[in-house]
Design a protein around this motif. Structure first.
Motif, PDB file in Angstrom:
ATOM      1  N   ALA A  50       1.006  -1.469  -0.079  1.00 59.45           N
ATOM      2  CA  ALA A  50       0.273   0.525  -0.074  1.00 59.45           C
ATOM      3  C   ALA A  50       1.185   1.028  -0.379  1.00 59.45           C
ATOM      4  CB  ALA A  50      -0.923  -0.211   1.071  1.00 59.45           C
ATOM      5  N   ALA A  53      -0.901   4.224  -1.240  1.00 61.80           N
ATOM      6  CA  ALA A  53      -2.608   4.840  -1.116  1.00 61.80           C
ATOM      7  C   ALA A  53      -2.770   4.964   0.602  1.00 61.80           C
ATOM      8  CB  ALA A  53      -2.158   3.182  -0.092  1.00 61.80           C
ATOM      9  N   LEU A  60      -9.269   2.718  -3.031  1.00 58.46           N
ATOM     10  CA  LEU A  60      -8.132   1.227  -2.969  1.00 58.46           C
ATOM     11  C   LEU A  60      -8.813   0.247  -3.637  1.00 58.46           C
ATOM     12  CD1 LEU A  60      -5.624   0.955  -0.222  1.00 58.46           C
ATOM     13  CD2 LEU A  60      -6.995  -1.398  -0.849  1.00 58.46           C
ATOM     14  N   VAL A 109      -4.332   1.946  -6.154  1.00 61.17           N
ATOM     15  CA  VAL A 109      -4.678   2.719  -5.889  1.00 61.17           C
ATOM     16  C   VAL A 109      -5.331   3.009  -7.579  1.00 61.17           C
ATOM     17  CG1 VAL A 109      -4.917   5.153  -5.476  1.00 61.17           C
ATOM     18  CG2 VAL A 109      -3.088   3.250  -3.808  1.00 61.17           C
TER      19      VAL A 109
END
Length: 354
Positions: free
Chosen positions: A258, A263, A332, A348
């Motif tokens: 992430a 993210a 996401l 993303v």
């Protein structure tokens, strides 16, 4: 960092999936897949000849025969010759490969598809073949037993309890009531224990299904879709194969993926999480820093439909579709593979400002 370069933007411009069912024994994989391929192409007006690159995700173990993915090419159309690749993984990883192909500039459009029929055999036994072949696989611990170990670890450290797990299941399946493709919808009893502390309601349904997306680059994406879902970042990471050396209450690979996908740079409004078991959503929400303001699994998630090898790609497709419909601006999407969230992919996606 594996965010897309500014001079080569890639977007999801179309998504399609089957109506997921407990069994589709009257259909072959090709027959199950073909309507999805036709639908995703029709959404863009493209024909097979207009696709520069094709990539698929499936499992020979699930199909029970070697090189089974070559049969699915009958549904795509491999003549005239096409540029094609395959990953023995969930289709989310096929999408990652297609994304990198488009980044190189060797292609402007890509078709990604994935499919899986879980109904013919025992999925719990088949998935034991993912495990360490020397120390773990010979013991035949099935996927539900391993997920129960993870759930119990979360309960032991105070991160959740059985009523909280039941609430996760109820929320996801209530959200699935608005999803015409979901297999389980609305109030579903938690049922009896499969492996304590997991009840039937804490586990994904067994079913068959397929999904496909089309990626396009730059202005080509804008031509094909009124509001493309731009992939601002995508990354995947893997944790140790040995379960005994991992903290099952956390997912550092998800957190790192992430971070590398961007993210944490700005809040997201939607998250499609590939959490086949209720306890795994608890782990993922913590790793991804998702608060109550984020709309999690508006499609119902993997607890509502879980066609193995396609469920992760569906999370990416569902997130993209919400952006295309104007229901999300920054989403996401997450996909996982292996026992107890061993491998994790995070993307993303954003829509252009309205």
């Amino acid at each position: 960092m594996t965010s897309a370069p500014r001079d080569r933007e890639i977007a999801v411009v179309a998504f399609a999936q089957t109506v997921h069912r407990r069994t589709s024994e009257e259909l072959s994989e090709v027959e199950m897949l073909m309507p999805v391929l036709h639908e995703v192409l029709d959404r863009t007006g493209l024909k097979t000849a207009d696709i520069d690159f094709t990539c698929s995700g499936s499992s020979d173990y699930l199909a029970g025969r070697a090189f089974s993915f070559t049969l699915a090419l009958d549904g795509v159309g491999a003549w005239p010759p096409i540029s094609e690749s395959h990953v023995e993984m969930d289709g989310a990883w096929a999408m990652y490969e297609a994304w990198t192909k488009l980044l190189t500039g060797d292609a402007d459009t890509a078709l990604v598809y994935a499919y899986g029929k879980s109904s013919p055999g025992s999925v719990r036994d088949v998935l034991t073949r993912q495990l360490d072949p020397y120390y773990v696989a010979p013991l035949w611990p099935d996927s539900v037993a391993l997920a129960a170990l993870q759930a119990q670890a979360l309960i032991d450290v105070g991160d959740t309890d059985e009523p909280a797990l039941a609430a996760v299941a109820a929320r996801n399946r209530e959200a699935a009531s608005a999803n015409p493709h979901a297999q389980l919808k609305g109030p579903v009893p938690q049922g009896d224990y499969l492996v304590q502390p997991l009840r039937t309601g804490d586990c994904p349904p067994i079913g068959d299904g397929a999904a496909a997306v089309i990626l396009a680059a730059g202005d080509r994406a804008r031509e094909l879709c009124a509001r493309p879902a731009w992939i601002r970042g995508i990354d995947h990471r893997i944790e140790a194969h040995g379960l005994g050396v991992r903290d099952l209450t956390d997912s550092p690979s998800t957190r790192l993926a992430a971070e590398r996908a961007g993210a944490f740079e700005r809040p997201v409004d939607t998250a499609e999480l590939h959490a086949p078991f209720t306890a795994q959503e608890i782990v993922l929400r913590k790793a991804l820093r998702l608060d109550d303001g984020v709309h999690i699994n508006p499609s119902g998630g993997a607890l509502a439909a879980h066609p193995i090898m396609a469920a992760g790609l569906i999370r990416l497709g569902e997130a993209a579709a919400r952006i295309q419909r104007g229901e999300s601006d920054r989403a996401l999407a997450h996909a996982t593979s292996g026992p107890c969230l061993q491998q994790n992919l995070v993307a993303v996606l954003e829509g252009e400002p309205r």
